[in-house]
Structure formats: structure tokens, C-alpha cells
Scaffold this motif. Structure first.
Motif, PDB file in Angstrom:
ATOM      1  N   UNK A  48       0.849  -1.172   0.000  1.00 47.75           N
ATOM      2  CA  UNK A  48       0.000   0.000   0.000  1.00 47.75           C
ATOM      3  C   UNK A  48       0.896   1.237   0.000  1.00 47.75           C
ATOM      4  N   UNK A  49       0.688   2.148  -0.937  1.00 51.28           N
ATOM      5  CA  UNK A  49       1.532   3.345  -0.991  1.00 51.28           C
ATOM      6  C   UNK A  49       1.215   4.305   0.148  1.00 51.28           C
ATOM      7  N   UNK A  50       2.225   5.046   0.528  1.00 45.07           N
ATOM      8  CA  UNK A  50       2.034   6.060   1.567  1.00 45.07           C
ATOM      9  C   UNK A  50       1.472   7.324   0.945  1.00 45.07           C
ATOM     10  N   UNK A  51       0.608   7.997   1.679  1.00 44.40           N
ATOM     11  CA  UNK A  51       0.082   9.289   1.253  1.00 44.40           C
ATOM     12  C   UNK A  51       0.551  10.328   2.254  1.00 44.40           C
ATOM     13  N   UNK A  52       0.909  11.473   1.758  1.00 44.37           N
ATOM     14  CA  UNK A  52       1.382  12.548   2.616  1.00 44.37           C
ATOM     15  C   UNK A  52       0.433  13.734   2.494  1.00 44.37           C
ATOM     16  N   UNK A  53       0.300  14.473   3.574  1.00 50.59           N
ATOM     17  CA  UNK A  53      -0.524  15.678   3.570  1.00 50.59           C
ATOM     18  C   UNK A  53       0.230  16.758   4.341  1.00 50.59           C
TER      19      UNK A  53
END
Length: 87
Positions: free
Chosen positions: A1-6
Motif C-alpha cells: 500500500x503506498x504512503x500518502x502525505x498531507x
């Protein structure tokens, strides 16, 4: 699962109920089972008092949501768990 950044947001004008030591993020929406809930983006923006902010707090298991957001999430949750026996 790819990481998401905010990005964390920095509030330039301190508001009465914004915790100055907490991290806050600006939500664009909430998804449940890959379905975007019908929540207007304007509901996810803090008002002039700071109500409606989204804070990151790893020290609590509680989530507090404003009315429209809570109602949409609750309705989706109840639909997703229909038929699951309560424990």
C-alpha cells in the motif's frame, strides 16, 4: 500500500479554540470503502472560532466531528455494518 502525505496547516491568525501545540490538517473529504461521502468541503474548514478543525492526536481514541460530517459518516457506517451483530 503506498504512503500518502498531507501538509500540516499553519494558522496565521490564532483562533480561540485552536490548540496551539496540536498538529492540524485540512481535510478535503472523507472516504469509506473508497466512496467519497457527500460532505461539502466548506463543512471541513474551521470557522472563525476554530470549530471544525482537524487535529492529529495520537494520544486519544476519540474523534469529534461537526453535525453534517458526523451524520454522513454515521449513515455510511451503519449501511456498511448492517447485519453485523453488535458485541
Amino acid at each position: 500500500m503506498p504512503l500518502n502525505y498531507i501538509l500540516l496547516i499553519r494558522i496565521s491568525l490564532p483562533l480561540p479554540y485552536i490548540d496551539s501545540v496540536a498538529y492540524a490538517v485540512q481535510l478535503d473529504g472523507i472516504r469509506v470503502a473508497a466512496i467519497l461521502l457527500p460532505i461539502p468541503k466548506s463543512v471541513l474548514v474551521p470557522d472563525h472560532t476554530g470549530a471544525g478543525q482537524t487535529m492529529v492526536d495520537s494520544g486519544t481514541q476519540f474523534a469529534f466531528l461537526l453535525g453534517a460530517t458526523y451524520d454522513a459518516l454515521k449513515a455510511k457506517f451503519l449501511r456498511q455494518t448492517k447485519g453485523v451483530p453488535p458485541f
